[in-house]
Design a protein around this motif. Sequence first.
Motif, PDB file in Angstrom:
ATOM      1  N   ALA A 137       0.814  -1.209   0.000  1.00 16.64           N
ATOM      2  CA  ALA A 137       0.000   0.000   0.000  1.00 16.64           C
ATOM      3  C   ALA A 137       0.847   1.258   0.000  1.00 16.64           C
ATOM      4  CB  ALA A 137      -0.938  -0.001   1.201  1.00 16.64           C
ATOM      5  N   ARG A 140       2.097   1.548  -3.593  1.00 15.99           N
ATOM      6  CA  ARG A 140       0.982   1.684  -4.514  1.00 15.99           C
ATOM      7  C   ARG A 140       0.281   3.015  -4.344  1.00 15.99           C
ATOM      8  NH1 ARG A 140      -2.577  -2.838  -3.413  1.00 15.99           N
ATOM      9  NH2 ARG A 140      -3.776  -1.393  -2.153  1.00 15.99           N
ATOM     10  N   ARG A 145      -6.246   6.712  -6.882  1.00 19.01           N
ATOM     11  CA  ARG A 145      -7.161   5.795  -6.232  1.00 19.01           C
ATOM     12  C   ARG A 145      -8.113   5.149  -7.229  1.00 19.01           C
ATOM     13  NH1 ARG A 145      -6.883   5.283  -1.104  1.00 19.01           N
ATOM     14  NH2 ARG A 145      -5.782   6.812   0.157  1.00 19.01           N
ATOM     15  N   THR A 148      -6.767   1.801  -7.979  1.00 16.81           N
ATOM     16  CA  THR A 148      -6.549   0.885  -6.880  1.00 16.81           C
ATOM     17  C   THR A 148      -7.703  -0.097  -6.806  1.00 16.81           C
ATOM     18  OG1 THR A 148      -5.348   2.583  -5.686  1.00 16.81           O
ATOM     19  CG2 THR A 148      -6.132   0.729  -4.410  1.00 16.81           C
ATOM     20  N   GLU A 151      -9.140  -1.895  -2.620  1.00 18.34           N
ATOM     21  CA  GLU A 151      -9.714  -1.178  -1.495  1.00 18.34           C
ATOM     22  C   GLU A 151     -10.981  -1.879  -1.001  1.00 18.34           C
ATOM     23  OE1 GLU A 151     -10.389   2.817  -2.587  1.00 18.34           O
ATOM     24  OE2 GLU A 151      -8.304   3.441  -2.326  1.00 18.34           O
ATOM     25  N   ASP A 168      -6.630   0.963   1.737  1.00 16.54           N
ATOM     26  CA  ASP A 168      -5.829  -0.062   1.066  1.00 16.54           C
ATOM     27  C   ASP A 168      -5.657  -1.285   1.945  1.00 16.54           C
ATOM     28  OD1 ASP A 168      -5.594   1.500  -1.126  1.00 16.54           O
ATOM     29  OD2 ASP A 168      -3.528   2.113  -0.784  1.00 16.54           O
TER      30      ASP A 168
END
Length: 361
Positions: A137, A140, A145, A148, A151, A168
């Motif tokens: 995390a 990253r 977001r 991502t 999550e 995360d």
Amino acid sequence: MIGKTLGGYFFRRYTAITVWNFVGIAALVFIVTFTEIAGRAGDLEGFSAQWALGLAALQLPIIMQQVVPFVGLISAMATLISLNRKYELVVARAAGISAWQFLTPIALGAFIFGLLAVLVLNPIAAAGFSRAQTVEAEVRGAKTRANTDNERWIKQRTESGETVIGADAALEGGTELVRPVFFIMDQEDRIVERLDARRAWLRDGHWELNDVTRRRDGSAPETLETVDVPTNLQPEFVGQQLSPPEAVSVFALPAKIEVARSFGLRANAFAMHFHSLLTLPPLLVAMTLIAATVSMRFARMGQSVTVILGGVLAGFLLYVVSVLVKAFGSAGFVPPFVAAWVPVVVAMFFGVTFLLFKEDG
């Protein structure tokens, strides 16, 4: 009864083959995992070969825990096939030793291997998985977001309105969030504020956010050192919603399940994971019985690639059915205890029935 010397010999053969298979597969998994991490995160800020190697090492135990059934199946098949090729099983059977007798030390080795996987490998895997989430995390976070994919989200309601929270990773039983985002809504369910933080800690009655970027409608983003967000959430609820079951060791799962249920949560995913771990030793015994069905055919009809593939396919189907039923148990469609134990019991009955038919007619 089979003598201690011969039984110990079979047990040592199985143990040696299992150790070599486990180490070899672990080395292969480590290389593949490192390559995958390097390809996926190589363009991120903060990436380095040392970071990728460390992350691959942290993820290795959890992956090896998942492949333990296959290691058990391959080891049992390799042990019995090697004994057949050297005519050791033929001599043992000619001496009046039944299949049940020479399978007992191998099944015992499989059961002990399962116990070690649950009692030793699982706590290491849970700790490594939790740490890997944090390490990944951090790097990253250089991505947006929107990109991502891992999550997890929860919603809280207070007197001022609702807040949707994503992160995360959740650490320390849900009391610490890694790179969280808070969407704060008003009484009319309109987003009035967004908070992006590096860390968030669940305190008594509020979230404490650190290194925060605040965005409000119509205004430029502002950077704040800390922000408090009111909450009525309990750590058990947050951990249940945000923490994956794999991040909890087998020793902590019963207490976590009990506490979650005391708050009215179903905790099906955690209960399913717990019962799946409990069934791992008998699952390896079932894999040994499946391998034995293959070895019995070798003893009578000669070695065949088709029969070997049949044994591998049978073990693979057992694993697939176990994973499928586990998904139903995690979703609450089937009681976790039933979902975990039924495939194992059915597989053991299948193996015992086949061996009874071949041995005793």
